[in-house]
Design a protein around this motif. Structure first.
Motif, PDB file in Angstrom:
ATOM      1  N   LEU A 158      13.604  12.951 -30.114  1.00  0.00           N
ATOM      2  CA  LEU A 158      13.024  13.016 -28.778  1.00  0.00           C
ATOM      3  C   LEU A 158      12.872  11.624 -28.164  1.00  0.00           C
ATOM      4  O   LEU A 158      13.092  11.437 -26.966  1.00  0.00           O
ATOM      5  N   THR A 159      12.471  10.631 -28.970  1.00  0.00           N
ATOM      6  CA  THR A 159      12.380   9.271 -28.443  1.00  0.00           C
ATOM      7  C   THR A 159      13.743   8.796 -27.967  1.00  0.00           C
ATOM      8  O   THR A 159      13.876   8.231 -26.882  1.00  0.00           O
ATOM      9  N   HIS A 167      14.669  10.720 -24.583  1.00  0.00           N
ATOM     10  CA  HIS A 167      13.944  10.406 -23.360  1.00  0.00           C
ATOM     11  C   HIS A 167      14.067   8.943 -22.961  1.00  0.00           C
ATOM     12  O   HIS A 167      14.074   8.624 -21.774  1.00  0.00           O
ATOM     13  N   ASN A 187       3.783   5.939 -20.696  1.00  0.00           N
ATOM     14  CA  ASN A 187       4.470   4.975 -21.572  1.00  0.00           C
ATOM     15  C   ASN A 187       4.374   3.543 -21.052  1.00  0.00           C
ATOM     16  O   ASN A 187       4.796   3.228 -19.938  1.00  0.00           O
ATOM     17  N   ASP A 228       7.991  11.585 -21.372  1.00  0.00           N
ATOM     18  CA  ASP A 228       8.330  12.645 -22.316  1.00  0.00           C
ATOM     19  C   ASP A 228       7.613  13.911 -21.858  1.00  0.00           C
ATOM     20  O   ASP A 228       6.423  14.105 -22.102  1.00  0.00           O
ATOM     21  N   ASN A 238       7.756  16.894 -22.844  1.00  0.00           N
ATOM     22  CA  ASN A 238       7.247  17.777 -23.900  1.00  0.00           C
ATOM     23  C   ASN A 238       5.794  17.482 -24.237  1.00  0.00           C
ATOM     24  O   ASN A 238       5.036  18.394 -24.581  1.00  0.00           O
ATOM     25  N   LEU A 239       5.405  16.214 -24.156  1.00  0.00           N
ATOM     26  CA  LEU A 239       4.050  15.815 -24.513  1.00  0.00           C
ATOM     27  C   LEU A 239       3.129  15.710 -23.306  1.00  0.00           C
ATOM     28  O   LEU A 239       1.903  15.705 -23.467  1.00  0.00           O
ATOM     29  N   HIS A 299       4.537   5.849 -26.531  1.00  0.00           N
ATOM     30  CA  HIS A 299       4.908   7.184 -27.031  1.00  0.00           C
ATOM     31  C   HIS A 299       4.242   7.585 -28.354  1.00  0.00           C
ATOM     32  O   HIS A 299       4.902   8.022 -29.289  1.00  0.00           O
ATOM     33  N   GLU A 313       5.304  10.976 -30.529  1.00  0.00           N
ATOM     34  CA  GLU A 313       6.643  11.440 -30.140  1.00  0.00           C
ATOM     35  C   GLU A 313       7.460  11.708 -31.402  1.00  0.00           C
ATOM     36  O   GLU A 313       8.273  10.901 -31.854  1.00  0.00           O
TER      37      GLU A 313
END
Length: 703
Positions: free
Chosen positions: A27-28, A31, A170, A194, A196-197, A665, A668
């Protein structure tokens, strides 16, 4: 807000997770940079390998033995489980930081530059962990109000209007500019988002998510005041912080330099090609001698969608910059991110931007004279003749180191006229790219000499067949033609104000050691066939996993000079691995370090390194390393960041009593969501919040 079916979560399309190239989650990688390491390397040239004047030196070094070395060898056993060489033996009895001295700051003034401390052991805690004797506090975090009218943060009530007034998502670069003895301005980049978070499932529709995410990019200027213990800082009340500013997607930037007005930066909303809305993917930066902040636009290629198709006029240029049209879907809410409608919009990003934090009404600028590529940042030093020199790195596998030398000279006077003159320094000058040569001697070091090859001045291009504007717009293609050295992701490049040398973080390179990027003297660790343990089958290790720190010495100490010498100051990794090197220091007495990203200095000239993507099984962190004297190369881990996070900044400030770290992040981790987080740091809610932390001496008997 628009309601959607509970459980729905607008997301980017997840395409093939590939192979990770460090400890970063997929994911990192997605994104932050659009999974750049899973894409074909954008530099197709076969030049730029370090050559020795006498012969190839790789494989003949007495210290870095073993020929083509494998970074994969570092993964035999977990550093977290074993504690590593450094954790087991932080120092000899009676030595600073060793068992014979008490933990905590050893300097009478509490200075981080001279403090003796027991290094933090590698760990996987969901916490910001400092060496004993030091405290820390969160200064500002995602969603905190920045300007008047900003609401308090509520993840269920996010909006574009709120995001443009709150601290963005971030945080990467951190700068601190004093207002007086008790107040300062904290300037921070907001690199990427991100979703998702950030967003609870079912709370927002897809277009809302995109709009809010776009608004969470940019920069923040936040007034801070001293708080309690010396070295500690806190955020000032918004109502009394007149310098506070939020720079976001709707902030207007001026284009400066030769590219301003060029037809290839003109768009339907800016037919003159003179201004740009917003700044994106801002990574590292630097504070100038004249009191402004520089910020580097890095992985901007990932924001643009193909739409009806890519413009064939720019096929070569798009490819060299990694622009594929596989964007984030932002064109559904803003047509400028549709390449078929606005093929020039990508050319308006990838620059170094300059912000004046002391004037919240000023127009930020994008300096085209510093070239266009994946800027990690830019750091300025004044040369012996008064010219401003900016060092820069292009954060891509196999790309280059750059510097810019101004045409004008710095005016040290604090007058308004002097400041106006200094604000023009980055608009005219000469842009260079680095070529390194190995020395070809078996002296136990990887070192050699180098040349800064001119690409263009503001008046004349030095690249045949390319105009000044061509070189600055498509700097990578121009540099390809003059044969510079292809490096392993050159990121932060900063001059040391004490010894005058320049230090470059070369984070890693999964492609090093392949046919296109063979190992060489400046990049000695690459892919090879190794065993993971006794009796295990041979496997292929993936390139340079742990990175290096490169040390450059300008000729005659003059930063404007076009020649220099260089050496690999650190070859990072597990100290027990044969390929690692710590400036010649005893490897049994250093902390393991992996993937150096950003660098900084204290008043004694010590190098401070933050890491990103630690491949040794621990959370990332910040390390102190002396660069001179008998302690040269002694890497000591000062802190670690929470689970899933990257350590950014860092910044040593306030007479060496403060260490600012941007915790980017947190949490993440693959599979993590807002409802099922992998981290809850800073533990002020049930979800993680990227935040800036300040660490400071806690137990010094202050007088």
């Amino acid at each position: 807000m628009t309601s959607v079916h509970p459980g729905d979560r607008p997301q980017l399309t997840l395409v093939g997770q590939g192979t990770r190239h460090g400890s970063r989650s997929w994911l990192t990688c997605l994104h932050r940079c659009g999974n750049a390491c899973d894409q074909p390397e954008p530099n197709p040239t076969d030049h730029g390998h370090v050559r020795d004047e006498i012969a190839r030196a790789v494989g003949r070094r007495s210290v870095l033995r073993g020929g083509t070395l494998s970074a994969g060898a570092l993964l035999v056993g977990s550093v977290v489980a074993t504690g590593g060489a450094a954790a087991a033996a932080p120092g000899r009895p009676g030595h600073p930081g060793g068992p014979g001295r008490p933990p905590g700051p050893g300097a009478r003034d509490g200075s981080l530059a001279r403090a003796a401390f027991v290094p933090v052991e590698p760990n996987r805690r969901d916490a910001f962990t400092t060496a004993r004797g030091f405290g820390h506090r969160v200064v500002v975090g995602w969603g905190d109000p920045v300007v008047k009218g900003a609401p308090g943060f509520d993840p269920f009530a996010q909006s574009v209007a709120a995001a443009r007034r709150q601290f963005g998502y971030n945080c990467d670069y951190v700068g601190l500019l004093p207002l007086d003895d008790h107040r300062a301005l904290l300037v921070v980049n907001h690199e990427y988002t991100d979703e998702n978070l950030m967003f609870p499932a079912g709370a927002y529709d897809g277009d809302e998510v995109k709009r809010i995410a776009i608004a969470n990019h940019g920069m923040s200027v936040v007034e801070v005041h001293r708080a309690g213990r010396p070295g500690s800082w806190r955020r000032a009340p918004v109502g009394r912080a007149r310098h506070n500013r939020r720079i976001h997607d709707a902030t207007r930037f001026e284009l400066t330099g030769p590219v301003a007005g060029d037809r290839r930066v003109r768009t339907s909303v800016d037919p003159a090609g003179r201004w740009v809305l917003g700044t994106f993917n801002n990574c590292a930066g630097g504070t100038t001698p004249w009191g402004t902040v520089l910020s580097g636009e890095e992985n901007v290629n990932q924001y643009f969608d193909a739409g009806a198709g890519l413009d064939p006029r720019y096929a070569v240029e798009y490819a060299r910059y990694g622009i594929t049209g596989a964007g984030k879907g932002w064109s559904s809410v803003d047509p400028r991110f549709d390449l078929s409608r606005e093929p020039h919009e990508p050319h308006r990003f990838g620059w170094v931007v300059e912000v004046d934090p002391f004037d919240p009404t000023s127009t930020p600028r994008k300096h085209t004279m510093l070239g266009r590529f994946k800027h990690e940042g830019a750091n300025v030093v004044i040369a012996a003749d008064g010219r401003a020199v900016a060092y820069m790195g292009d954060d891509e596998r196999g790309d280059y180191l750059y510097k810019f030398v101004s045409a004008g000279t710095y005016a040290p006077s604090g007058s308004a006229a002097a400041r106006r003159r200094n604000l023009r320094l980055l608009t005219e000058g000469t842009l260079y790219v680095a070529r390194l040569v190995g020395d070809g001697t078996d002296d136990g070091e990887h070192d050699g000499s180098g040349t800064w090859v001119p690409l263009t001045s503001h008046r004349r291009s030095y690249v045949p067949g390319m105009s000044v504007q061509d070189v600055l717009l498509f700097t990578r293609l121009a540099a390809d033609r003059v044969g510079p050295t292809r490096m392993d992701r050159p990121e932060d490049v900063e001059p040391n104000p004490v010894n005058g040398k320049v230090y470059a973080a070369l984070t890693n390179n999964s492609a090093r050691g392949g046919a296109a990027l063979p190992v060489d003297e400046a990049n000695p660790v690459g892919s090879s066939r190794v065993r993971a343990g006794l009796g295990a089958p041979l496997t292929t290790a993936s390139g340079n996993r742990n990175g290096y720190v490169l040390e450059l010495t300008p000729d005659r100490g003059d930063h404007a000079a076009t020649t220099f010498t260089w050496d690999l100051f650190l070859v990072c990794g597990d100290p027990s691995a044969p390929e690692t090197w710590f400036g010649g220091f005893d490897k049994s007495r250093v902390s393991p370090i992996s993937c150096p990203d950003n660098v900084a200095f204290d008043s004694a000239g010590n190098l401070w390194i933050s890491t990103d993507g630690n491949a040794l099984g621990s959370n990332d962190g910040v390390f102190r390393v002396p660069v001179e004297g008998p302690e040269r190369g002694r890497v000591q881990q000062f802190c670690t960041v929470p689970k899933g996070a990257e350590a950014c900044g860092p910044l040593v400030a306030d007479h060496d009593r403060s260490l600012f770290v941007a915790v980017q992040h947190p949490g993440e981790v693959d599979g993590a969501t807002f409802e099922q987080p992998a981290s809850t740091w800073p533990h002020d809610g049930a979800f993680p919040r990227p935040s800036v932390v300040v660490a400071y001496p806690e137990h010094r008997p202050w007088s």
